[in-house]
Design a protein around this motif. Structure first.
Motif, PDB file in Angstrom:
ATOM      1  N   ILE A 231       0.845  -1.195   0.000  1.00 54.22           N
ATOM      2  CA  ILE A 231       0.000   0.000   0.000  1.00 54.22           C
ATOM      3  C   ILE A 231       0.880   1.245   0.000  1.00 54.22           C
ATOM      4  N   LEU A 232       0.554   2.197  -0.882  1.00 58.36           N
ATOM      5  CA  LEU A 232       1.286   3.459  -0.936  1.00 58.36           C
ATOM      6  C   LEU A 232       0.371   4.674  -0.807  1.00 58.36           C
ATOM      7  N   HIS A 233      -0.924   4.514  -1.062  1.00 52.10           N
ATOM      8  CA  HIS A 233      -1.836   5.654  -1.009  1.00 52.10           C
ATOM      9  C   HIS A 233      -2.591   5.646   0.320  1.00 52.10           C
ATOM     10  N   PRO A 234      -2.631   6.780   1.029  1.00 52.83           N
ATOM     11  CA  PRO A 234      -3.338   6.824   2.315  1.00 52.83           C
ATOM     12  C   PRO A 234      -4.798   6.399   2.227  1.00 52.83           C
ATOM     13  N   ALA A 235      -5.474   6.734   1.127  1.00 49.00           N
ATOM     14  CA  ALA A 235      -6.878   6.347   0.983  1.00 49.00           C
ATOM     15  C   ALA A 235      -7.025   4.830   0.901  1.00 49.00           C
ATOM     16  N   ASP A 236      -6.080   4.160   0.246  1.00 47.40           N
ATOM     17  CA  ASP A 236      -6.118   2.698   0.175  1.00 47.40           C
ATOM     18  C   ASP A 236      -5.874   2.090   1.556  1.00 47.40           C
ATOM     19  N   ALA A 237      -4.965   2.701   2.316  1.00 48.44           N
ATOM     20  CA  ALA A 237      -4.705   2.225   3.675  1.00 48.44           C
ATOM     21  C   ALA A 237      -5.959   2.353   4.528  1.00 48.44           C
ATOM     22  N   GLU A 238      -6.616   3.490   4.439  1.00 50.57           N
ATOM     23  CA  GLU A 238      -7.839   3.705   5.217  1.00 50.57           C
ATOM     24  C   GLU A 238      -8.931   2.718   4.809  1.00 50.57           C
ATOM     25  N   HIS A 239      -9.052   2.456   3.522  1.00 50.06           N
ATOM     26  CA  HIS A 239     -10.071   1.527   3.049  1.00 50.06           C
ATOM     27  C   HIS A 239      -9.793   0.113   3.547  1.00 50.06           C
ATOM     28  N   ALA A 240      -8.529  -0.312   3.493  1.00 48.51           N
ATOM     29  CA  ALA A 240      -8.164  -1.645   3.966  1.00 48.51           C
ATOM     30  C   ALA A 240      -8.493  -1.805   5.445  1.00 48.51           C
ATOM     31  N   VAL A 241      -8.191  -0.786   6.222  1.00 49.23           N
ATOM     32  CA  VAL A 241      -8.465  -0.847   7.659  1.00 49.23           C
ATOM     33  C   VAL A 241      -9.969  -0.855   7.912  1.00 49.23           C
ATOM     34  N   SER A 242     -10.729  -0.109   7.102  1.00 50.94           N
ATOM     35  CA  SER A 242     -12.185  -0.076   7.271  1.00 50.94           C
ATOM     36  C   SER A 242     -12.813  -1.436   6.994  1.00 50.94           C
TER      37      SER A 242
END
Length: 357
Positions: A231-242
């Protein structure tokens, strides 16, 4: 004639990178190129290192760091240090003892190893050698049923966490493997989807690549910690955690997949801020020494994964070489902490010890 493996660290080895020439002279040229190469022109590989070099350390003398330590707890396991052995494929290419040597060394040094889906030894054999639960790295296996069978195989063998690599959706060997080395834990090589008359990329490779719905499905299938790598994009990180993921690995695959992307360290602070307190943040790509580990921790990582350097140790001296690489990095980390005035990992993350150019 094969050059003999080191039985003890050579006198010229003072840092992990000093193992590099010893490894190169013990490996076949094509194996060495496979280990060291990046994708494309190698821009990302070079950028990974430049970003580390552009981060400055700030010494804080006179601090009381007596009794300091590098301990960390991750997913219910306690480790003596935050240096995790990253998943690297086909380790019997580099030494006959392969993944078992790396696992034994990692555990002997009080740390953890992530075993690749493309391991060249049985998952059961590797974890038996380690003597403790390891983590399993998952590549998607073209369909859910085959993927789940592989995951269940790892969990049945005693692996305590799953690290799902998502930045290389379909992974195959970039080297012609010798007859005695293969991905022994997989059912069969992943066949390229039929793309007759269509795009090999969109209708071939990516037709069988996982998506967010597959991640949701995988989360529902397992109860152990699920870590998302690549993961490199903060939005992708947030989505994965959600979606219930327990950790994110900020990684560009060591520059081996898409060339020209940012250095992983550039994105680490943003991702750390985005998911702070919601999930763990691990870091990967370009780590070469204990100062790099310190910099990644200071910029938001909970733990740091190291790849090629421990394979240099493996290729040079088997388990002994891997253990020595880890020890060197831990010693460098401790010295950097001491001179920076950081007593433990919590202090590193909460203080101002580095500056990014």
């Amino acid at each position: 004639m094969h050059r003999a493996y080191l039985k003890s660290p050579a006198a010229d080895i003072q840092t992990a990178i000093d193992y590099l020439p010893h490894a190169e002279e013990r490996l076949r040229k094509e194996v060495w190129q496979y280990l060291q190469s990046g994708s494309g022109q190698g821009l990302t590989s070079a950028r990974n290192r430049k970003v580390f070099e552009d981060v400055s350390l700030m010494p804080r003398p006179l601090a009381d760091v007596r009794g300091g330590n590098t301990r960390v707890e991750l997913f219910g396991q306690s480790f003596s240090h935050p240096v995790i052995l990253a998943p690297l494929a086909y380790q019997r290419l580099f030494h006959p003892d392969g993944e078992t040597a790396s696992a034994m060394a990692g555990v002997a040094q009080g740390g953890q190893m992530v075993v690749s889906s493309l391991a060249s030894q049985l998952l059961e054999t590797i974890i038996e050698a380690a003597g403790q639960p390891l983590w399993f790295q998952l590549y998607w296996q073209a369909d859910r049923e085959t993927t789940l069978r592989l995951v269940k195989k790892a969990l049945s063998a005693g692996y305590s966490a799953v690290m799902f690599t998502v930045d290389a959706p379909v992974k195959q060997a970039a080297i012609a493997l010798p007859k005695d080395v293969s991905a022994v834990n997989l059912e069969a090589p992943i066949a390229l989807a039929d793309a007759t008359g269509a795009s090999v990329v969109f209708d071939g490779w990516m037709k069988q690549a996982p998506g967010w719905d597959d991640l949701m499905w995988l989360r529902d299938q397992i109860t152990v910690p699920l870590i998302i790598k690549g993961i490199l994009h903060p939005a992708d990180a947030e989505h994965a955690v959600s979606l219930g993921c327990d950790a994110v690995v900020v990684s560009n695959h060591g520059g081996r997949v898409l060339d020209g992307v940012p250095g992983s360290l550039q994105l680490l602070p943003d991702i750390s801020r985005a998911i702070s307190g919601k999930a763990k943040v691990l870091f990967d790509s370009g780590v070469r020494n204990g100062q790099d580990v310190f910099k990644a921790l200071a910029l938001g990582a909970d733990a740091v994964m190291v790849g090629r350097p421990y394979i240099w140790g493996l290729a040079s001296g088997g388990a002994l070489g891997v253990a020595h690489v880890i020890r060197l990095m831990r010693d460098e980390l401790e010295m950097t902490m001491a001179l920076s005035g950081a007593k433990d990992l919590t202090a590193i993350r909460s203080g101002t010890y580095v500056y990014q150019a």
